[in-house]
Each structure stands twice: as C-alpha cells, then as structure tokens.
Design an enzyme around this catalytic site. Structure first.
Site, PDB file in Angstrom:
ATOM      1  N   ARG A  39      24.190  28.494 -69.623  1.00  0.00           N
ATOM      2  CA  ARG A  39      23.984  29.940 -69.549  1.00  0.00           C
ATOM      3  C   ARG A  39      22.715  30.374 -70.289  1.00  0.00           C
ATOM      4  O   ARG A  39      22.071  31.346 -69.881  1.00  0.00           O
ATOM      5  CB  ARG A  39      25.208  30.676 -70.093  1.00  0.00           C
ATOM      6  CG  ARG A  39      26.412  30.558 -69.175  1.00  0.00           C
ATOM      7  CD  ARG A  39      27.605  31.342 -69.692  1.00  0.00           C
ATOM      8  NE  ARG A  39      28.695  31.299 -68.719  1.00  0.00           N
ATOM      9  CZ  ARG A  39      29.880  31.837 -68.915  1.00  0.00           C
ATOM     10  NH1 ARG A  39      30.142  32.475 -70.046  1.00  0.00           N
ATOM     11  NH2 ARG A  39      30.819  31.761 -67.987  1.00  0.00           N
ATOM     12  N   LYS A 200      46.339  31.473 -57.251  1.00  0.00           N
ATOM     13  CA  LYS A 200      47.179  32.586 -56.805  1.00  0.00           C
ATOM     14  C   LYS A 200      46.491  33.423 -55.741  1.00  0.00           C
ATOM     15  O   LYS A 200      45.332  33.797 -55.880  1.00  0.00           O
ATOM     16  CB  LYS A 200      47.540  33.477 -57.994  1.00  0.00           C
ATOM     17  CG  LYS A 200      48.385  32.783 -59.057  1.00  0.00           C
ATOM     18  CD  LYS A 200      48.749  33.748 -60.175  1.00  0.00           C
ATOM     19  CE  LYS A 200      49.712  34.810 -59.679  1.00  0.00           C
ATOM     20  NZ  LYS A 200      50.121  35.746 -60.761  1.00  0.00           N
ATOM     21  N   GLY A 352      32.803  29.548 -61.739  1.00  0.00           N
ATOM     22  CA  GLY A 352      34.132  29.147 -62.177  1.00  0.00           C
ATOM     23  C   GLY A 352      34.448  27.686 -61.889  1.00  0.00           C
ATOM     24  O   GLY A 352      33.624  26.792 -62.088  1.00  0.00           O
ATOM     25  N   GLY A 375      34.236  36.663 -62.436  1.00  0.00           N
ATOM     26  CA  GLY A 375      34.858  37.923 -62.045  1.00  0.00           C
ATOM     27  C   GLY A 375      33.902  38.879 -61.376  1.00  0.00           C
ATOM     28  O   GLY A 375      34.270  39.590 -60.428  1.00  0.00           O
TER      29      GLY A 375
END
Length: 399
Positions: A39, A200, A352, A375
C-alpha cells in the site's frame, strides 16, 4: 474529479490522504517494522510527482482500529521509516495529528520534504467526521489531495470533511481506480464477465444484482454458491448456507436471464471438515451428502469458467472459488486466477481475497488492474456514491 495536474503545488503545503493501513511485524529486540509495503508503494507515484513539483507534503493515514485513542502499538513510526527508505526523502513523524506542535512542523517544511502525521484514527473526530477536526487538518496545508481509494467509501474528516475546506484533487491512485471501475461499468468491451465468490451472498448481493443488469455472464463460486444450489433444490450437506442468503439467491435466480447469464458450479470438491487434513474428494455432481461440506468448485466447473473468461472482452473478479488458503481446496481458485491472468481482454481484480490469491499463485503482475479498494470497490460497483470521491467533484474551493 480534478487531478493533481490542476493544482499549483510548488512551494505549497499539500495534505495528502493515503492508505498506509499496512500489516506490522515484530522484529529482533522487539522492534516493529512494516511487514508488507504494497500500500505504501501504491501511493508513491502521487507522492513522487508532487515532490518533483516542489510540493511540501503533509501525509495522513489511518493504521488499524485504535477507536479514537492513542495506541503506541499502532503508531505510524514504522511506516515513516519505510516511507523514507522507499522515497529517499526527509520524512518526519509528527508528534500528533493536530495541535500547535504539528502546525509548527508543517510550517517548517521545505520543498520536497514529507511530514507524516500520527495515526489519524487516534483522534475521535476522524471517524465522526467532526467539522472542528476537519478544520484542524485543513490548517496544516494549503491544498488537499485524496489518494486513498480504500477509504473513499467512508465519510470521515480526512477523506471527506477536509476536502470541502481546501482546493482539492484526486491523486493518481484514486484517479486510476475510479477511471478503471467506471470504464468497466459504463462502457466495457464485450463480453463482460463477472466472477463473484466469497462466503456470503448477503455481502455481495448488490454486486451480483448490478452485474446481472450490465454483464453478459456472472460466474458464482465460493461458499456463496451453496445458497444458489439450495434455492434450486440441491442438497448442500453441511456447507455454509444461511436462510437469508438462500432468499437473496432465490431472488437473483428469478432476475437472471433478463440480462446476464448466471452460471453456477456443475461439480464440487467436498470435505468432512474445513481442514487441510480432512477427508475430501471431487463430487461429480451437486448433491452434497450429510456430514460433508463444499469447499471448492470442481475441475469441470473450473474449466467451464475458464472458457467463459477466455472469451471475455472485460473480466471483473472479486472473491475466491473455495478455501484457497488450504492447499487441498485451492485448485478452483487457482484455475480461475490462471484463466484471468491469461485472458486477452481487460482484467480487473477487486482486491481483498482475490488479490491475495493472485499473489499466492504468483500471478499478480499478469492482470491489468488489482484494486486497492475492498469495500470501496464493491460499493462503487453497486452504484453507491463514495463520499471521498464525491467531495472531489463539483466546483471545489478556489485555489
């Protein structure tokens, strides 16, 4: 959005919001160092370009979740050390985030120098987007640049509040993320193939819904495949499969066909437990016996998905196909990763676990774009407004 090309930065203090939320590791003698500087490296094009134009940089980031209180274990000190090594610049760690000492340090900056503020989440006003705290940050600089796409979906003082108080622009990283994602959502090369995996359905139903409207094919994998299979009447054994996810899956199946084709696994890898040493086998079908759970897509599914990916003009991938962190259950994710890496079309990976899988298989340098978002990437795909991006649009504060 304005870009840094639109700012006159020479001799001026520029507050740069970056995402230096990096993992730390304890070294010899209790010393702490940055364990993965990905990062930090991602922000270097913006920081180096601003330094080349004689800007004086006040860099701000969060690290971990200190919940509005100073925590020595989450100090930016190791990050300042690594940033100095990577840039060769004079990097000073500020004694805090705001206050007289920090203000004085910002005023004493010379051209090309970097002042790294302490962890911005040490201050409770950050996550609360407190206007007084945003004014405090604005007092440290003449201009504001946001290069932290990973936090652009958060309306916080350093990502949104301060942007209304200073002339602002997007850094190269944020600019590239927004342009790349907007491109695949608004004007992709066809066919557009979206691969969506993970645990999910509820976490990604917004992404699935969007791609069912705009893509040509949506390929489902990971544990989220089992609510779809159960909604079709298949036995799922002990596979992860909540009732809420089954309802989301049932609705998505009803919506499919009007736009994109929705593709589900045609075979599976099943195991008696989610453990590397558990008994496991390929199930040439979809009926999972009691006492077994699905842990990966099967080889025929991997091959079928690979064929779809190979024909694509644009590929978006977010989420693994199985429990790839355990070697016996990594084959499906590896097959998709290799197909994405070999695809002739534009390939975009949504950060991710998918990015981690690419790195694990040594394929990260073979895709066109690996998002730093997480996100933020998912929310942009869903069509949500990202506060950190919206604040950089419109007329802005005069320079």
């Amino acid at each position: 959005m304005r870009s840094i090309d639109d700012l006159d930065v020479a001799g001026r203090r520029v507050l740069v919001r970056v995402d230096f939320n990096v993992p730390l590791a304890e070294g010899p003698g209790g010393s702490v160092a940055v364990a993965d500087d990905t990062r930090i490296r991602a922000s270097l094009p913006t920081l180096e370009e601003l330094r080349a134009r004689d800007a004086r940089l006040v860099v701000v980031s969060h690290l971990g979740r200190p919940k509005g209180k100073a925590d020595p274990k989450l100090s930016m000190a190791p990050v300042a050390e690594r940033l100095a090594e990577l840039t060769g610049a004079n990097v000073t760690l500020a004694p805090g985030v705001c206050g007289e000492e920090v203000e004085r340090a910002s005023e004493e900056l010379a051209d090309k120098e970097i002042l790294l503020l302490e962890n911005v989440r040490f201050e409770p006003g950050e996550e609360a987007n407190d206007p007084a705290f945003a004014r405090c940050l604005a007092g440290l600089a003449d201009l504001y640049v946001n290069d932290a796409f990973g936090t652009a979906h958060r309306a916080q003082a350093s990502t949104e509040g301060v942007a209304h108080l200073l002339p602002n622009a997007a850094g190269r990283l944020l600019e590239g993320e927004v342009q790349t994602l907007a491109g695949i959502l608004e004007s992709p090369e066809r066919p557009l193939v979206a691969i969506v995996g993970g645990a999910k359905v509820a976490d990604k139903i917004g992404v699935i819904d969007r791609f069912l409207r705009i893509a040509d094919a949506v390929l489902i994998g990971g544990a989220m495949a089992f609510p779809f299979l159960r909604a079709q009447g298949h036995a799922v054994g002990d596979s992860l499969c909540g009732e809420e996810d089954v309802e989301h899956a049932r609705r998505a199946l009803a919506d499919a066909g009007e736009g994109a084709r929705l593709l589900l696994p045609i075979d599976l890898v099943i195991a008696t437990a989610l453990a590397a040493d558990a008994e496991h086998r390929v199930l040439d079908g979809l009926e999972v016996p009691d006492g077994w759970m699905g842990v990966d897509i099967g080889p025929r599914t991997g091959a079928a998905y690979g064929e779809e990916i190979a024909r694509a003009g644009t590929v978006f991938w977010n989420g693994p196909m199985g429990a790839f962190e355990l070697e016996p259950f990594a084959a499906g994710t590896r097959a998709v990763a290799e197909a994405v890496a070999s695809a002739p079309g534009l390939t975009v990976v949504g950060g991710g676990d998918s990015a981690a899988a690419l790195a694990q298989f040594g394929l990260a340098d073979r895709v066109d774009h690996v998002s730093t978002g997480g996100g933020a990437t998912l929310e942009m795909v869903e069509g949500a407004t990202l506060p950190g991006v919206a604040a950089l649009e419109g007329p802005g504060v005069p320079g």
